[in-house]
Design a protein around this motif. Structure first.
Motif, mmCIF file in Angstrom:
data_model
loop_
_atom_site.group_PDB
_atom_site.id
_atom_site.type_symbol
_atom_site.label_atom_id
_atom_site.label_comp_id
_atom_site.label_asym_id
_atom_site.label_seq_id
_atom_site.Cartn_x
_atom_site.Cartn_y
_atom_site.Cartn_z
ATOM 1 N N LEU A 1 3.270 6.577 44.538
ATOM 2 C CA LEU A 1 2.830 7.223 45.783
ATOM 3 C C LEU A 1 3.752 8.390 46.131
ATOM 4 O O LEU A 1 3.287 9.466 46.535
ATOM 5 C CB LEU A 1 2.803 6.207 46.928
ATOM 6 C CG LEU A 1 2.412 6.795 48.291
ATOM 7 C CD1 LEU A 1 0.979 7.334 48.266
ATOM 8 C CD2 LEU A 1 2.584 5.761 49.406
ATOM 9 N N MET A 2 5.054 8.175 45.974
ATOM 10 C CA MET A 2 6.012 9.258 46.227
ATOM 11 C C MET A 2 5.674 10.494 45.398
ATOM 12 O O MET A 2 5.744 11.617 45.880
ATOM 13 C CB MET A 2 7.424 8.773 45.902
ATOM 14 C CG MET A 2 7.900 7.667 46.845
ATOM 15 S SD MET A 2 9.392 6.865 46.194
ATOM 16 C CE MET A 2 10.117 6.244 47.725
ATOM 17 N N ALA A 3 5.316 10.264 44.142
ATOM 18 C CA ALA A 3 5.037 11.366 43.218
ATOM 19 C C ALA A 3 3.804 12.174 43.608
ATOM 20 O O ALA A 3 3.649 13.313 43.195
ATOM 21 C CB ALA A 3 4.870 10.823 41.792
ATOM 22 N N GLN A 4 2.931 11.561 44.413
ATOM 23 C CA GLN A 4 1.678 12.237 44.777
ATOM 24 C C GLN A 4 1.880 13.312 45.834
ATOM 25 O O GLN A 4 0.992 14.122 46.084
ATOM 26 C CB GLN A 4 0.674 11.214 45.309
ATOM 27 C CG GLN A 4 0.347 10.135 44.320
ATOM 28 C CD GLN A 4 -1.045 10.268 43.777
ATOM 29 O OE1 GLN A 4 -1.724 11.258 44.011
ATOM 30 N NE2 GLN A 4 -1.483 9.259 43.051
ATOM 31 N N GLY A 5 2.999 13.285 46.522
ATOM 32 C CA GLY A 5 3.261 14.340 47.496
ATOM 33 C C GLY A 5 2.645 14.084 48.858
ATOM 34 O O GLY A 5 2.081 13.019 49.142
ATOM 35 N N ALA A 6 2.772 15.122 49.706
ATOM 36 C CA ALA A 6 2.448 14.972 51.124
ATOM 37 C C ALA A 6 0.971 14.687 51.422
ATOM 38 O O ALA A 6 0.669 13.838 52.275
ATOM 39 C CB ALA A 6 2.922 16.209 51.875
ATOM 40 N N PRO A 7 0.025 15.363 50.797
ATOM 41 C CA PRO A 7 -1.382 15.098 51.167
ATOM 42 C C PRO A 7 -1.771 13.637 50.949
ATOM 43 O O PRO A 7 -2.417 13.027 51.821
ATOM 44 C CB PRO A 7 -2.175 16.040 50.236
ATOM 45 C CG PRO A 7 -1.209 17.125 49.892
ATOM 46 C CD PRO A 7 0.135 16.463 49.822
ATOM 47 N N ASN B 1 10.735 18.341 42.122
ATOM 48 C CA ASN B 1 10.557 19.648 41.473
ATOM 49 C C ASN B 1 10.892 19.542 39.995
ATOM 50 O O ASN B 1 11.653 18.670 39.582
ATOM 51 C CB ASN B 1 11.475 20.698 42.129
ATOM 52 C CG ASN B 1 12.950 20.399 41.934
ATOM 53 O OD1 ASN B 1 13.435 19.370 42.379
ATOM 54 N ND2 ASN B 1 13.661 21.282 41.247
ATOM 55 N N ALA B 2 10.311 20.448 39.227
ATOM 56 C CA ALA B 2 10.595 20.482 37.784
ATOM 57 C C ALA B 2 11.944 21.140 37.539
ATOM 58 O O ALA B 2 12.387 21.977 38.329
ATOM 59 C CB ALA B 2 9.495 21.262 37.061
ATOM 60 N N GLN B 3 12.593 20.751 36.437
ATOM 61 C CA GLN B 3 13.891 21.332 36.089
ATOM 62 C C GLN B 3 13.746 22.841 35.914
ATOM 63 O O GLN B 3 12.800 23.330 35.291
ATOM 64 C CB GLN B 3 14.399 20.685 34.795
ATOM 65 C CG GLN B 3 15.888 20.874 34.555
ATOM 66 C CD GLN B 3 16.427 19.948 33.473
ATOM 67 O OE1 GLN B 3 15.700 19.114 32.966
ATOM 68 N NE2 GLN B 3 17.693 20.094 33.137
ATOM 69 N N CYS C 1 18.332 22.023 39.352
ATOM 70 C CA CYS C 1 18.367 20.556 39.189
ATOM 71 C C CYS C 1 17.027 19.969 39.623
ATOM 72 O O CYS C 1 16.505 20.304 40.683
ATOM 73 C CB CYS C 1 19.497 19.969 40.041
ATOM 74 S SG CYS C 1 19.625 18.170 39.935
ATOM 75 N N ASN C 2 16.497 19.087 38.795
ATOM 76 C CA ASN C 2 15.212 18.457 39.110
ATOM 77 C C ASN C 2 15.417 17.205 39.966
ATOM 78 O O ASN C 2 16.169 16.310 39.592
ATOM 79 C CB ASN C 2 14.430 18.124 37.838
ATOM 80 C CG ASN C 2 15.263 17.404 36.787
ATOM 81 O OD1 ASN C 2 16.468 17.638 36.661
ATOM 82 N ND2 ASN C 2 14.627 16.541 36.040
ATOM 83 N N LEU C 3 14.739 17.187 41.107
ATOM 84 C CA LEU C 3 14.690 15.985 41.944
ATOM 85 C C LEU C 3 13.414 15.230 41.595
ATOM 86 O O LEU C 3 12.366 15.832 41.377
ATOM 87 C CB LEU C 3 14.698 16.354 43.429
ATOM 88 C CG LEU C 3 15.865 17.230 43.901
ATOM 89 C CD1 LEU C 3 15.844 17.359 45.428
ATOM 90 C CD2 LEU C 3 17.192 16.683 43.443
ATOM 91 N N GLN C 4 13.524 13.913 41.549
ATOM 92 C CA GLN C 4 12.396 13.110 41.076
ATOM 93 C C GLN C 4 11.936 12.125 42.151
ATOM 94 O O GLN C 4 12.733 11.725 43.015
ATOM 95 C CB GLN C 4 12.824 12.361 39.815
ATOM 96 C CG GLN C 4 13.204 13.326 38.686
ATOM 97 C CD GLN C 4 13.545 12.625 37.383
ATOM 98 O OE1 GLN C 4 14.266 11.633 37.366
ATOM 99 N NE2 GLN C 4 13.025 13.142 36.292
#
Lengths: 432, 432
Positions: free
Chosen positions: A88-94, A222-224, A355-358
């Protein structure tokens, strides 16, 4: 000021069909809807994801199996039903907002889903909570300027606040493996401390402390090589927990030069079990301002949105219970709005080098002390570096924590026209 | 001195039925047998675990399906066949040694398994390598005393080596998400650096550097609250890789006080793909001694075994290839035995406060520079803080890395009566 962040889920008049969610003092009214991971007490089962509502948990494994969910919400529930909050976290705000709206509909008084979902409730007293998601990396910031100044005075009397503080959201990497959930009990650490004639001592630490912090869970990230803008960062945090960054001050003083704190922190970190989403906190956002004369943030850390509502009005408290006390006693009460850097600034700065945050990464705020002595978020500050013991209601005194002491962090938010939401407890105990 | 660590797998006369493993210059003779993770080039498949042998990879997914393995080895192969190297790490030293013996038997000349396993070989040129395991936490140490002294002089001319250095194996937490495998290409980071009149600058970094390190993977580890002894730590490391701790010196100088390096390191870290096990390195262990007059390690960091064979004789090299060069050029050549702290001391110290180390955790050695100028493991040292450019064979000069530069780390070990083993390459490229 934050109107566009608010929707029907924030209506303070909303009531739930779960009666305890409507009690005035609850941390978990229907306006909150935080996520956590749990097992039913006494069962040897995989972790489940749940939503706190009053004194109950909506078990999403059971709930997702019931009819009545909108078709576009079912794909969001599926990974949660499998115990995976990172998805769910990976899906983002919407997606986060869409699921919040559906949960609010499902749990409100008069919902047609009530009958189906009543069987998906587990009393919180029967839920053994766990760390809510897979934490890939944990970073601890240093956004509490009153803490940085007070501690700086102890370590560097002539130079308490370093020249970079008002420009750089200072942070460092922390240890993931020793993060535990509220209820964590850990042994007093041992280690090296400065000794006489240059030879260090090794043994149980003497200056064991807590630190009152908030923990921020990253959303899609974000991507690296692709830093976030402030606008992206606004959406890219999932929610917050309380965080106790237990600290051994005597280890810290001896080890921290030149590469920063290490074993003085890594023996244990405790977080509260329920992630309060950024949507639940929307009514409590405030203008972010800096004291007259302080520099404006550099452009990459500045935005109109951040100025309008970057700060968060959240009451934060530390309570202590010694083995001799019948009830815990409050040691301090501050406000998260005193932080010198906002959540969006933490994320943006962190990613600024590529730096990529996951999803599921955890960012600590650093100790959140206020300007007044009774708003200090650590014993180091309350006791002026251990020089001035505090006296407790039990008649005991403390400079630092003793074996058997339990520290409890609490947080809640109140604002005109909004329903109060709380974080529950972050509780940890020092063993001998 | 290391006889009890040696067994039939170390016999320098052993030959493999894989012809390339018998060539004198190979990094991967049958005495090495390192583990890595790969996908076959052009295939969209889950990661597989393999063992490097000559210029081939023994694909353990294919190999485990063949007959001929001893019954007690099959349970060790099963998780590897499923792509899970952490499972083997978690089993500890006896399992590691047992599997090594079986692989050595299977791959040696005349093995009855040759016919069955010939089809399980994948040419290394057809294997796309990946980070070999799940890394839960990454810690970077600072065991190179010559590096610490040289860098200390640049940051603190009057006080290069801090009072704790000879007592504490200094370390700090690093970033896991941005660790990549050899071949990593990353954009030059941007960030804040000190500026004129106190206002910092923001932009691409100007002082981009490499750091030559070894990375140690943790084996079974320890439970939270239960520190390792030196004797336990001896067994509790799985193996080693090369590690390039890319560093932006201008970010580092501005951000590192008071909590240590953060964004100056977290944009990228590159490791070599093959984990050379501690068993493969056994013939190259050496006595660990300290210079006359230096303090003995505190008792928790001391043991007879550590004194007898704590150090590791391993030649370590840095090579640079600029876009203008046809071939890479060697910049430095040092030896890992110059480290001031051993691997067992790193693990023991890390766990001494009760911090739990987990299978697959990664510990960096810190930059391994030798006492001589041509043994320096970073450009910061080779160029005296950027003040003295080095001239390359191409006629170009460098103080720090330029866009398009590729840095290649190499390592190999040689000793009388032992077959040479190598690490392969750790290669990374700076993009504009």
């Amino acid at each position: 000021m934050t109107d566009r962040l608010l929707d029907a889920t924030h209506d303070p008049a909303l009531q739930s069909w779960v009666p305890s969610a409507n009690e005035p003092g609850t941390d978990f009214p229907i306006q909150n809807l935080p996520y956590g991971a749990f097992r039913r007490v006494g069962r040897d089962e995989p972790l489940r994801i749940g939503v706190a509502i009053g004194d109950q948990v909506l078990d999403l494994k059971l709930a997702a199996a019931q009819a009545g969910w909108p078709a576009d919400v079912q794909p969001l529930l599926a990974p949660l039903a499998a115990g995976d909050l990172n998805a769910l976290m990976a899906q983002g705000a919407p997606a986060r907002r869409q699921l919040r709206a559906a949960l609010s509909q499902a749990l409100r008084a008069g919902s047609p889903q009530q009958a189906a979902l009543a069987g998906a409730l587990v009393p919180q007293s029967e839920a053994a909570m766990a760390v809510p998601c897979r934490i890939g990396d944990y970073t601890d910031f240093y956004t509490g300027i009153h803490h940085a100044t007070a501690v700086g005075k102890l370590f560097r009397p002539d130079n308490p606040l370093l020249p970079n503080y008002k420009w750089v959201p200072i942070g460092y990497h922390g240890r993931v493996s020793s993060i535990g959930v509220s209820g964590q009990r850990f042994r007093r650490p041992t280690g090296q401390t400065a000794g006489p004639e240059g030879t260090p001592l090794f043994g149980p630490v003497k200056r064991l402390d807590y630190e009152l912090e908030l923990g921020v869970f990253v959303g899609a990230g974000n991507a690296q090589g692709e830093p976030m803008t402030m606008a992206q960062a606004e959406d890219e945090w999932f929610g917050m927990v309380l965080l106790n960054d237990w600290s051994a001050r005597d280890l810290q003083a001896w080890e921290y030069q030149p590469l920063g704190p290490f074993l003085s922190k890594s023996f244990a970190t405790t977080i509260s079990p329920w992630i309060v989403t950024q949507e639940a906190l929307a009514p409590f956002r405030r203008p972010f301002t800096r004291p007259e004369g302080d520099p404006a943030p550099l452009p990459y850390l500045d935005s109109a949105t951040n100025s309008e509502r970057g700060a968060l009005g959240l009451t934060i408290e530390v309570w202590l219970q010694t083995p001799a006390m019948a009830q815990p006693e409050r040691l301090s009460c501050g406000n998260a709005a005193d932080a010198y850097w906002t959540v969006a600034q933490m994320l943006t700065h962190h990613s600024s080098n590529g730096c990529n945050l996951q999803p599921g990464d955890l960012l600590g705020s650093g100790t959140l002390s206020g300007p007044n002595p009774d708003q200090a978020g650590s014993l180091l500050e309350l006791t002026q570096g251990g020089k001035q013991a505090i006296t407790l209601s039990s008649g005991e005194t403390r400079t630092f924590l003793q074996d058997g002491d339990t520290v409890i962090l609490k947080a809640y938010a109140e604002a005109p026209g909004a329903r109060r939401v709380g974080f529950g407890e972050c509780r940890g105990t020092v063993l001998g």
